[in-house]
Write an enzyme that holds these catalytic residues in place. Structure first.
Site, PDB file in Angstrom:
ATOM      1  N   LYS A 197       0.841  -1.208   0.000  1.00  0.00           N
ATOM      2  CA  LYS A 197       0.000   0.000   0.000  1.00  0.00           C
ATOM      3  C   LYS A 197       0.878   1.260   0.000  1.00  0.00           C
ATOM      4  CE  LYS A 197      -3.496  -2.611   2.405  1.00  0.00           C
ATOM      5  NZ  LYS A 197      -4.784  -2.597   3.072  1.00  0.00           N
TER       6      LYS A 197
ATOM      7  N   GLU B 114     -11.333 -10.587  -1.391  1.00  0.00           N
ATOM      8  CA  GLU B 114     -10.988  -9.810  -0.213  1.00  0.00           C
ATOM      9  C   GLU B 114     -12.258  -9.167   0.349  1.00  0.00           C
ATOM     10  OE1 GLU B 114      -6.620  -8.533  -0.239  1.00  0.00           O
ATOM     11  OE2 GLU B 114      -7.681  -7.083  -1.439  1.00  0.00           O
TER      12      GLU B 114
HETATM   13  C1  PEP Z   1      -4.935  -5.880   1.356  1.00  0.00           C
HETATM   14  O1  PEP Z   1      -4.458  -4.769   1.365  1.00  0.00           O
HETATM   15  O2  PEP Z   1      -5.179  -6.395   0.265  1.00  0.00           O
HETATM   16  C2  PEP Z   1      -5.206  -6.571   2.619  1.00  0.00           C
HETATM   17  C3  PEP Z   1      -5.763  -7.745   2.578  1.00  0.00           C
HETATM   18  O3  PEP Z   1      -4.837  -5.935   3.795  1.00  0.00           O
HETATM   19  P1  PEP Z   1      -4.737  -6.575   5.269  1.00  0.00           P
HETATM   20  O4  PEP Z   1      -3.968  -7.849   5.134  1.00  0.00           O
HETATM   21  O5  PEP Z   1      -4.016  -5.562   6.088  1.00  0.00           O
HETATM   22  O6  PEP Z   1      -6.127  -6.832   5.742  1.00  0.00           O
END
Ligand code: PEP
Length: 251
Positions: free
Chosen positions: A11, A167
């Site tokens: 990110k 996700e």
């Molecule tokens: C992501 O940024 O795709 C993600 C899954 O973040 P996290 O693992 O912090 O939940």
């Protein structure tokens, strides 16, 4: 057999120097890894520097986004071709933060997917429902809309390099992981949809990653699920020790 993928989405974190350092720790500790693919996605400004660190390493480089044009009057944007020039093999497309913070639509995401494939890069298409959508029993409808939209007009041949990441928005960066059953159910549904849209062979070979608060202590049980072929990791990919443990998942 689907080769597992563990991808780290950094990110908006890590300066060039910090990114080099983290990449160097990963290359040092993940030498000769062959039975799983490892991908890291730094910010744009660190891509070239990290590509240098990754030379002669099995770890691959991804960008977090791109624009669906090759070059031209698109101030502030970056194209798949320029990402390839910087050393990328993969591009994350349609991450929930882009869908929700930048209002990206399925149509725009589809255009990016097409350009990424034209360039020869491999896309990781992110999909996932919000908490409200899950609570309103709209999850399957939303996943279906995002898959059909993101993969619109794709041929079976084009599907050979597409990776999908499920996700659930409510699990990203919140510390709340989907239960193994919730994740497996969603992945099973997605694979079924890919079969319906393409064919059983495409469904069988398509890798579907889970993302949403994956950590060293939950990766093993997630990876043990039949339809979970890897993980897209945000927060835990920023710490070498945690990410290395996640890559070394055991089932
Ligand atoms: C992501 O940024 O795709 C993600 C899954 O973040 P996290 O693992 O912090 O939940």
């Amino acid at each position: 057999m689907r080769k597992p993928i563990i991808a780290g989405n950094w990110k908006l974190n890590k300066t060039i120097a910090e990114a080099r350092e983290l990449a160097a720790q990963l290359t040092e500790n993940l030498k000769g890894i062959e039975d799983r693919e490892v991908i890291i996605a730094p910010v744009y400004t660190a891509l070239s520097a990290v590509a240098e660190v990754l030379e002669n390493s099995p770890i691959q480089l991804a960008a977090q986004n791109c624009y669906p044009e090759i070059s031209g009057a698109f101030t502030g944007e970056i194209s798949p071709q320029f990402l390839q020039d910087a050393g990328c093999q993969y591009v994350i497309i349609g991450h929930s933060e882009r869908r929700h913070l930048m209002a990206e639509t399925d149509h725009f995401i589809n255009q990016k997917m097409i350009k990424v494939l034209e360039t020869g890069l491999k896309p990781i298409l992110c999909i996932g429902e919000t908490l409200q959508e899950r609570e309103n029993n709209q999850m399957l409808e939303i996943l279906s809309k995002q898959i059909k939209g993101g993969l619109a007009n794709f041929t079976t041949e084009q599907m050979s390099t597409v990776v999908i990441a499920y996700e659930p928005v409510w699990a990203i960066g919140t510390g709340k992981t989907a239960s193994t059953e919730q994740a497996q159910d969603a992945h099973f549904f997605i694979r079924g949809l890919v079969q319906e849209l393409f064919n059983p062979e495409v469904a069988e070979q398509t890798r579907i990653l889970y993302g949403g608060s994956v950590k060293p202590d939950n990766v093993d049980s997630l990876m043990a699920q039949q339809d979970i072929d890897g993980a897209l990791v945000g927060g835990a990919s920023l710490k070498a020790e945690d990410f290395i443990r996640i890559v070394q998942f055991e089932i």
